[in-house]
Design a protein around this motif. Structure first.
Motif, PDB file in Angstrom:
ATOM      1  N   ALA A 193      72.745  76.244  67.172  1.00  0.00           N
ATOM      2  CA  ALA A 193      71.904  75.737  68.264  1.00  0.00           C
ATOM      3  C   ALA A 193      70.536  76.414  68.147  1.00  0.00           C
ATOM      4  N   TYR A 194      69.765  75.991  67.152  1.00  0.00           N
ATOM      5  CA  TYR A 194      68.533  76.712  66.815  1.00  0.00           C
ATOM      6  C   TYR A 194      67.446  76.572  67.888  1.00  0.00           C
ATOM      7  N   LEU A 195      67.341  75.412  68.487  1.00  0.00           N
ATOM      8  CA  LEU A 195      66.328  75.236  69.532  1.00  0.00           C
ATOM      9  C   LEU A 195      66.645  76.117  70.735  1.00  0.00           C
ATOM     10  N   ALA A 196      67.927  76.188  71.112  1.00  0.00           N
ATOM     11  CA  ALA A 196      68.323  77.046  72.227  1.00  0.00           C
ATOM     12  C   ALA A 196      68.060  78.506  71.886  1.00  0.00           C
ATOM     13  N   ALA A 197      68.305  78.891  70.638  1.00  0.00           N
ATOM     14  CA  ALA A 197      68.045  80.269  70.203  1.00  0.00           C
ATOM     15  C   ALA A 197      66.557  80.583  70.297  1.00  0.00           C
ATOM     16  N   ALA A 198      65.727  79.635  69.857  1.00  0.00           N
ATOM     17  CA  ALA A 198      64.276  79.835  69.912  1.00  0.00           C
ATOM     18  C   ALA A 198      63.803  79.972  71.358  1.00  0.00           C
ATOM     19  N   GLU A 219      62.458  88.459  65.454  1.00  0.00           N
ATOM     20  CA  GLU A 219      63.258  88.194  64.258  1.00  0.00           C
ATOM     21  C   GLU A 219      64.103  86.933  64.441  1.00  0.00           C
ATOM     22  N   VAL A 220      64.724  86.821  65.608  1.00  0.00           N
ATOM     23  CA  VAL A 220      65.523  85.626  65.900  1.00  0.00           C
ATOM     24  C   VAL A 220      64.631  84.392  65.907  1.00  0.00           C
ATOM     25  N   LEU A 221      63.456  84.523  66.497  1.00  0.00           N
ATOM     26  CA  LEU A 221      62.536  83.387  66.601  1.00  0.00           C
ATOM     27  C   LEU A 221      62.122  82.896  65.220  1.00  0.00           C
ATOM     28  N   ILE A 222      61.854  83.833  64.312  1.00  0.00           N
ATOM     29  CA  ILE A 222      61.465  83.460  62.938  1.00  0.00           C
ATOM     30  C   ILE A 222      62.591  82.672  62.267  1.00  0.00           C
ATOM     31  N   ASP A 223      63.818  83.196  62.384  1.00  0.00           N
ATOM     32  CA  ASP A 223      64.966  82.524  61.765  1.00  0.00           C
ATOM     33  C   ASP A 223      65.205  81.145  62.397  1.00  0.00           C
ATOM     34  N   ALA A 224      65.042  81.059  63.701  1.00  0.00           N
ATOM     35  CA  ALA A 224      65.270  79.788  64.399  1.00  0.00           C
ATOM     36  C   ALA A 224      64.237  78.743  63.970  1.00  0.00           C
ATOM     37  N   TYR A 225      62.965  79.142  63.894  1.00  0.00           N
ATOM     38  CA  TYR A 225      61.926  78.197  63.490  1.00  0.00           C
ATOM     39  C   TYR A 225      62.138  77.731  62.052  1.00  0.00           C
ATOM     40  N   ARG A 226      62.545  78.646  61.183  1.00  0.00           N
ATOM     41  CA  ARG A 226      62.796  78.259  59.793  1.00  0.00           C
ATOM     42  C   ARG A 226      63.952  77.273  59.721  1.00  0.00           C
ATOM     43  N   ALA A 227      64.994  77.525  60.512  1.00  0.00           N
ATOM     44  CA  ALA A 227      66.149  76.623  60.520  1.00  0.00           C
ATOM     45  C   ALA A 227      65.778  75.254  61.062  1.00  0.00           C
ATOM     46  N   LEU A 228      64.790  75.212  61.939  1.00  0.00           N
ATOM     47  CA  LEU A 228      64.333  73.945  62.514  1.00  0.00           C
ATOM     48  C   LEU A 228      63.293  73.249  61.636  1.00  0.00           C
ATOM     49  N   GLY A 229      62.919  73.932  60.557  1.00  0.00           N
ATOM     50  CA  GLY A 229      61.909  73.355  59.669  1.00  0.00           C
ATOM     51  C   GLY A 229      60.497  73.529  60.176  1.00  0.00           C
ATOM     52  N   LYS A 230      60.293  74.392  61.116  1.00  0.00           N
ATOM     53  CA  LYS A 230      58.958  74.644  61.671  1.00  0.00           C
ATOM     54  C   LYS A 230      58.376  75.888  60.987  1.00  0.00           C
ATOM     55  N   ASP A 236      53.684  82.176  61.992  1.00  0.00           N
ATOM     56  CA  ASP A 236      52.941  82.789  63.100  1.00  0.00           C
ATOM     57  C   ASP A 236      53.748  83.914  63.738  1.00  0.00           C
ATOM     58  N   ALA A 237      55.027  83.658  63.979  1.00  0.00           N
ATOM     59  CA  ALA A 237      55.895  84.678  64.573  1.00  0.00           C
ATOM     60  C   ALA A 237      56.024  85.875  63.655  1.00  0.00           C
ATOM     61  N   LYS A 238      56.058  85.606  62.321  1.00  0.00           N
ATOM     62  CA  LYS A 238      56.171  86.707  61.348  1.00  0.00           C
ATOM     63  C   LYS A 238      54.921  87.568  61.377  1.00  0.00           C
ATOM     64  N   ARG A 239      53.739  86.943  61.492  1.00  0.00           N
ATOM     65  CA  ARG A 239      52.498  87.716  61.566  1.00  0.00           C
ATOM     66  C   ARG A 239      52.467  88.591  62.816  1.00  0.00           C
TER      67      ARG A 239
END
Length: 275
Positions: A193-198, A219-230, A236-239
């Motif tokens: 549930a990547y959107l819910a995680a984000a 860290e969770v946000l970065i992984d969630a966005y990558r999983a969503l293809g964003k 941006d979150a990584k920076r």
């Protein structure tokens, strides 16, 4: 003569079995006691750790002498007695009753503080008294209640003798509540549930700034966005994560406040023992 003697013996036995009462009516040793006598005896029982007996005496005091400072103090002592007897629901109910009846009382800050401590200890849990655990992984219900109780105390009574300790506990509770959100976000990641995680991670970043949980949330946000293809949002979150780590902006985990030695505070304040 023997028949009469038998009847007398039976009567004496009946009296003994009914606790020295007559016709089934038990004698109350506290009957006729003054308010000060009831309070003194109840306080003695409380100090001795006989919480149930103390509560019984306090309740008799309130019933017989519902007005005056003894009854007022008895209500706070009952809340404390329930707390020491590990009866949190009764302790909270008694504290709430005092707050409702005496909202302008100069010692109402104690009632709020007691409520906070009761809920704070409930959030720690039974096993954590013996085995160190991660408090952030438990149900946050009691932690939220404790935070609210302490927040009311600090807001309404900033100069209270309990305010500083309440502030420290709020910082600790806030950190745990933030990490609880992170645990939920990670759970969503495992379930796909990547959107819910984000969304959970963003909630931590926006509402729990200046806690160590923000690092984990990013860290969770970065992984969630990558999983969503964003990928742009992930970059941006990584920076943001790298910049804050370089600047040392993520604070260390808060140390849990020491266990409070909550006591019956108001005896000396009200000088009830001088009467």
């Amino acid at each position: 003569m023997s028949r009469t003697l038998t009847r007398l013996t039976a009567l004496l036995l009946a009296v003994t079995l009914t606790g020295c009462g007559i016709f089934g009516k038990e004698i109350d040793e506290t009957e006729g006691w003054s308010a000060s006598k009831l309070y003194s005896e109840a306080a003695t029982e409380l100090d001795a750790g006989s919480y149930e007996h103390a509560i019984e005496l306090y309740q008799k005091l309130e019933a017989r002498y519902p007005f005056g400072r003894y009854a007022m103090q008895a209500q706070l002592d009952v809340a404390y007695a329930h707390y020491r007897a590990e009866e949190p629901e009764d302790a909270l109910a008694a504290a709430d009753r005092f707050i409702k009846l005496y909202p302008q009382n100069p010692y109402v800050d104690y009632a709020y503080y007691l409520k906070g401590i009761v809920n704070y200890n409930r959030s720690i849990g039974f096993l954590d008294r013996f085995i160190p655990t991660d408090a952030s992984q438990r149900d946050p219900g009691s932690a939220l209640d404790a935070f609210k109780d302490f927040a009311i105390l600090v807001e309404r009574f900033p100069n209270s003798k309990y305010a500083e300790d309440a502030r420290q506990r709020m910082v600790y509770l806030r950190s745990n509540l933030a990490m609880n959100e992170v645990h939920v976000a990670r759970y969503y990641m495992k379930r796909g549930a990547y959107l819910a995680a984000a969304n959970r991670a963003n909630h931590v970043i926006q509402h729990y700034q200046r806690t160590s949980a923000v690092d984990d949330a990013l860290e969770v946000l970065i992984d969630a966005y990558r999983a969503l293809g964003k990928d742009d949002l992930a970059a941006d979150a990584k920076r943001v994560l790298d910049l804050n780590r370089q600047e040392g902006r993520f604070i260390a985990d808060e140390v849990r406040p020491e266990k409070v030695d909550l006591a019956r505070r108001l005896w000396d304040y009200l000088q009830l023992d001088e009467n």
